[in-house]
Design a protein around this motif. Structure first.
Motif, PDB file in Angstrom:
ATOM      1  N   LYS A   2       0.805  -1.201   0.185  1.00 19.00           N
ATOM      2  CA  LYS A   2       0.001   0.098   0.107  1.00 19.00           C
ATOM      3  C   LYS A   2       0.864   1.280   0.017  1.00 19.00           C
ATOM      4  O   LYS A   2       0.558   2.310  -0.651  1.00 19.00           O
TER       5      LYS A   2
ATOM      6  N   GLN B  11       0.818   4.036  -3.031  1.00 24.45           N
ATOM      7  CA  GLN B  11       0.619   5.434  -2.915  1.00 24.45           C
ATOM      8  C   GLN B  11       1.649   6.130  -3.301  1.00 24.45           C
ATOM      9  O   GLN B  11       1.501   7.496  -3.824  1.00 24.45           O
TER      10      GLN B  11
ATOM     11  N   ALA C  31      -7.485   0.907  -0.870  1.00 27.43           N
ATOM     12  CA  ALA C  31      -6.364   2.000  -0.351  1.00 27.43           C
ATOM     13  C   ALA C  31      -5.920   2.686  -1.548  1.00 27.43           C
ATOM     14  O   ALA C  31      -5.601   3.932  -1.465  1.00 27.43           O
TER      15      ALA C  31
ATOM     16  N   MET D  53      -3.603   3.543   6.092  1.00 25.11           N
ATOM     17  CA  MET D  53      -4.264   3.062   4.931  1.00 25.11           C
ATOM     18  C   MET D  53      -5.072   1.664   5.129  1.00 25.11           C
ATOM     19  O   MET D  53      -5.045   0.690   4.522  1.00 25.11           O
TER      20      MET D  53
END
Length: 937
Positions: free
Chosen positions: A133, A137, A286, A894
């Motif tokens: 995650k 991102q 997420a 997240m």
């Protein structure tokens, strides 16, 4: 689970269930690859469908191939060719890392949930998902995909190596993916769990009745080097498991379908697939739908990457780069040729960077407009340092363009750049301009202009690019090369180089699927004649001929063939005693991707990716995936060979058809020197023969260097990475060097003593600054050079920096009120009726706070109060044409929480009574870690 012939990877694309068709090594029918593939394709289909619905368009794949799925997902948005090459490459990256767990961590109980290592196995999953995650991102998608492959292996193994399905459970074990929840009812080390299987193999009902009745969770012990296990414990089972011969004998593994476990194997596969889907859905929540598709490699294939010298004499070059970027953005908007990402890396001296990447064309326009030419003037510049940043920060197989008028100060990076080019398969082209001031500046530099240009030519040739030398006045004519390659579905038909030059005729096949065919020739004092299949010819001095147009600028000839090109065998006769390069490109969705691999043995044998150069003295093995216009069934492969770019040697490989466009290619005698991959076949759609070639040059080595990444790095803490150097040549002191693209402090031994035909180990230590953002990826290149610099090899590794997570609780939602005029049973009348939902969302007292709130599975409008508030009030409004909505809340750690709400249509006449909504709150941890172990390998 038995590893399949690893990643021949992309099995039959199954969009709606069906059997898994790709066989593993062994007798089983279900594999890690088949489970992962089914879940990945189902989730991608769901996301594409959701995006299409939100945009008010249909999602109608014409078939179940990867090519047709990508076409349906991206095609309706813009005109032009849509290539599935990035999607298939992304899938292969996941599959390969999944399978390599059986090689790299074969004796680790935690990676396979063997030996009742439940807490450690869950930790691998939750830490891995946090890393995925964070990487997504930061748009470090490759690092995220590699981690995903490893995490899914462990997750899937839980269900085949434990007794979860033996206990009658049909849904995934939620506590495995929720580190804030306890692992309950585990059999302790002193509790017997199995009865003896007298035949020494596998027996049905070998788990003790009290274990089943009390719902105690256990898993089989696995011993590759030792038969030791606690008294009374179950074994994994199988010939490689030494514990299975120690009472209680036998095993409880459900890796393969056997006569004694058909129902349990099927149940394990089913639950493992569901667990994989849940994990992927958590990552989707997420990431958001658009970034999730980019993570999976579903994006337009064109990426624009500029590496630009910003020293004082480069003002004209910067203006030209700006013009090119603007033209690409403005002319290709709304087409499949519109870049999916823009990347810019400026360099000067002593500074270089930062790497700027964006999907927003207006941001790229602003960034390149802000570049100014200043400094420099007396020293070479940090050209290769800037290029290193671009190679590690851009997606694989990118086209990178370097603008400079100076020699490279950091020439010592050359071998690192070559390693990165080979690892990423990216193509690098140099535009080296010249004027009086630049020439004077270079004469005062460390290295001569000619020598540096040779370095640039070497790097361009290694990558399949061009080194173009022009005056600043003529630079605008040369940059048409950038416009040409900033396009979707770009393929290479032919590429050759001659040094020294000589008279030679090259032939190449043009098939019906090819468009925008362009020939590039670099060199000096060159003449050439082009001939089509009908015998029509055109020479280099015919600017506008029957076959196309010829443009000459600096050392570059650019020949653009007429659109009415003839299919069949073409020829180009070259004549020069100076070095030259030849390259033929076009646009087509008929393509191939490949990786060099090696076999590995063990309980679950398979194929592993070779990070560096293949080993000399052994057959070379490739896994090749072929893409057709309507999937793999629309092409027939005739042969796949290794070809020397600078010579005429062609060595064919033995093909093993793995099905669904996958081929295992074995080349017994590898060509000497640098080579590329050449594929010939037939396009079934048009019944024309085609040829395609890879761009990246490769060679073999008698040196091998290997390292395994087993975890992420933490800011502020040193990280140790063991590595091994092996040789099948003469031993001695091997020089060791290492570099990383973040300029983090590293310590590595300067040399290692390796015996003849032996190996030696070393350790690299890298220290991550405490202020490094979570999700940062670090590309480390380790090189080993043999005594006398007679040979060398490298390993390229991606490491992730992840801040320790302390918040594991996802956001929660509570419905406040739902109201509606009864939605009519007649869907034709749905647009005249509406319903509304109000809900409160919170991340709890100790949570990190909600950072995003979106809706999916519903066409309507969502509004909410300030996300910084402890309780966020959300309101959703929709017509009765859309009866379901799912709210997705993500906190700063997240963690993902989802709420699904559905309205029921009124079966009777319209009424003003309020319908009773159904609210289902699905609370999913952002560290959503559904783990199952070596399940179906």
């Amino acid at each position: 689970m038995m590893s399949p012939v690893l990643c021949m990877s992309f099995l039959a694309l199954v969009l709606s269930g069906g059997a898994w068709a790709f066989p593993p090594i062994g007798d089983g029918a279900s594999t890690h690859v088949s489970i992962t593939e089914k879940a990945v394709l189902q989730k991608v289909t769901e996301v594409c469908q959701a995006i299409a619905e939100s945009e008010g368009r249909d999602f109608t794949p014409t078939g179940n191939s990867a090519e047709e799925l990508v076409q349906a997902c991206l095609g309706p948005k813009a005109t032009g060719e849509v290539s599935a090459a990035k999607f298939k490459s992304a899938l292969n990256e996941i599959y390969i890392q999944n399978g390599q767990v059986d090689r790299d961590f074969v004796n680790s109980p935690a990676h396979h949930f063997n030996s009742e290592a439940f807490a450690l196995g869950r930790r691998l999953i939750t830490d891995g998902v946090a890393s995925i995650k964070a990487n997504v991102q930061k748009e470090n998608f490759l690092a995220a995909r590699e981690t995903l492959g490893r995490v899914l292996h462990t997750l899937q193994d839980f269900y085949s190596h434990s007794n979860w399905v033996d206990l009658g459970y049909t849904e995934p074990y939620a506590n495995l993916i929720r580190p804030d929840l306890p692992l309950e009812n585990l059999a302790d080390v002193k509790t017997p769990t199995c009865s003896d299987c007298a035949n020494g193999g596998f027996c049905s009902n070998s788990i003790l009745p009290n274990i089943l009745n009390e719902k105690k969770l256990t898993s089989g012990y696995m011993g590759i080097l030792s038969s030791a296990k606690p008294k009374g414990k179950c074994s994994h089972g199988g010939a490689a498991d030494l514990t299975s011969s120690k009472a209680p004998r036998g095993g409880i593994s459900k890796d393969e379908r056997r006569s004694d476990n058909v129902a349990l194997h099927t149940a394990a596969v089913t639950v493992a697939t569901t667990a994989t889907l849940q994990l992927l859905d958590d990552i989707r929540g997420a990431a958001g739908d658009n970034n999730y598709l980019r993570f999976m490699g579903i994006a337009r294939s064109s990426v624009v990457v500029f590496v630009i010298d910003t020293t004082g004499s480069m003002s004209d070059d910067i203006l030209e780069a700006k013009r090119v970027v603007y033209e690409i953005i403005d002319s290709k908007k709304g087409t499949q040729d519109e870049p999916s990402q823009y990347i810019l890396v400026p360099f000067n001296d002593p500074k270089f960077g930062p790497l700027i990447k964006t999907t927003n064309p207006n941001v790229m326009k602003a960034e390149i407009a802000n570049l100014t030419a200043e400094g420099g003037g007396d020293l070479p510049e940090m050209c290769l340092s800037g290029l290193q940043l671009a190679l590690t920060g851009a997606p694989a197989s990118s086209y990178i363009y370097v603008f400079t008028d100076a020699v490279a100060k950091d020439i010592e990076l050359k071998e690192t750049i070559v390693a990165l080019i080979r690892s990423t398969k990216s193509t690098v082209s140099f535009f080296m301009t010249d004027d009086g001031a630049g020439a004077r500046r270079r004469r005062r530099g460390v290295e001569s202009s000619e020598a540096t240009f040779e370095t640039y030519k070497d790097l361009a040739l290694a990558s399949g690019g061009q080194a173009i030398r022009v005056t600043k006045e003529n630079l605008p004519q040369a940059t048409d090369v950038i416009i040409d390659s900033s396009t979707s579905a770009l393929v290479i038909v032919l590429q050759r180089a001659r040094n020294p030059g000589r008279a030679e005729t090259f032939s190449f096949l043009l098939d019906e699927s090819l468009n925008n065919i362009t020939i590039y020739i670099t060199g000096n004092t060159i003449t050439f004649t082009l001939k089509n299949p009908a015998g029509v010819t055109q020479k280099q001095n015919e600017v506008n001929g029957e076959l196309g147009t010829v443009q000459t600028v600096g050392n570059l000839f650019r020949v653009r063939l007429a659109s009415n090109k003839q299919t069949g065998l073409w020829e180009i006769s070259m004549n020069s005693n100076q070095p030259y390069t030849l390259k033929v490109t076009g646009q087509s969705t008929i393509a191939f991707i490949y990786d060099f691999v090696e076999t590995f043995e063990g309980p679950h044998p398979g194929y592993a990716l070779i990070s560096g150069r293949p080993q000399a003295g052994m057959p070379a093995m490739l896994l090749v995936s072929v893409l057709g216009r309507k999937g793999p069934a629309s092409v027939k492969v005739a042969d796949i060979a290794l070809v020397t770019v600078s010579g005429s040697e062609v060595v064919g490989g033995a093909l093993e058809d793995m099905g669904n466009g996958k081929f295992l290619v074995t080349v017994t005698k590898v060509p000497a020197g640098e080579f590329v991959v050449l594929l010939n076949g037939t396009d079934v759609v048009s019944s024309t023969v085609f040829q395609r070639q890879s761009t990246t040059q490769m060679s073999v080595s008698k040196v091998t260097i290997k390292a395994v990444v087993d975890r992420s790095m933490e800011p502020g803490k040193p990280f140790t990475l063991p590595f091994t150097v092996m040789t099948n040549a003469t031993g001695g002191s091997y020089k060791i060097s290492a570099r990383n693209d973040r300029d983090f402090k590293m310590n590595v031994p300067g040399s290692i003593a390796v015996t003849t035909g032996g190996n030696a180990t070393g350790e690299l230590t890298i220290t991550v600054p405490a202020n490094t953002p979570s999700g940062t990826d670090v590309t480390v290149t380790i090189e080993a050079v043999a005594p006398g610099a007679s040979d060398s090899n490298y390993a390229v590794l991606r490491l992730s920096v992840v801040t320790k997570v302390t918040d594991f609780t996802p956001p929660q939602c509570e419905m406040v009120i739902a109201s509606s005029v009864d939605c009519p049973a007649d869907s034709a009348a749905c647009s005249s009726a509406f319903w509304q939902l109000s809900a409160n969302l919170t991340d709890g007292v100790n949570g990190t706070g909600i950072t995003s709130l979106k809706h999916r599975q519903g066409a309507g409008s969502l509004t909410h109060t300030d996300l910084k508030q402890t309780v966020v009030a959300a309101a959703f409004n929709a017509s009765c044409c859309s009866l379901t909505v799912e709210l997705v809340a993500v906190d700063k750690a997240m963690n993902v929480g989802t709420c699904r709400f559905s309205i029921v249509r009124n079966a009777g006449p319209p009424s003003i009574a309020l319908s009773l909504p159904l609210l289902v709150c699905l609370l999913v941890s952002a560290l959503f870690t559904t783990s199952f172990t070596d399940l179906l390998i």
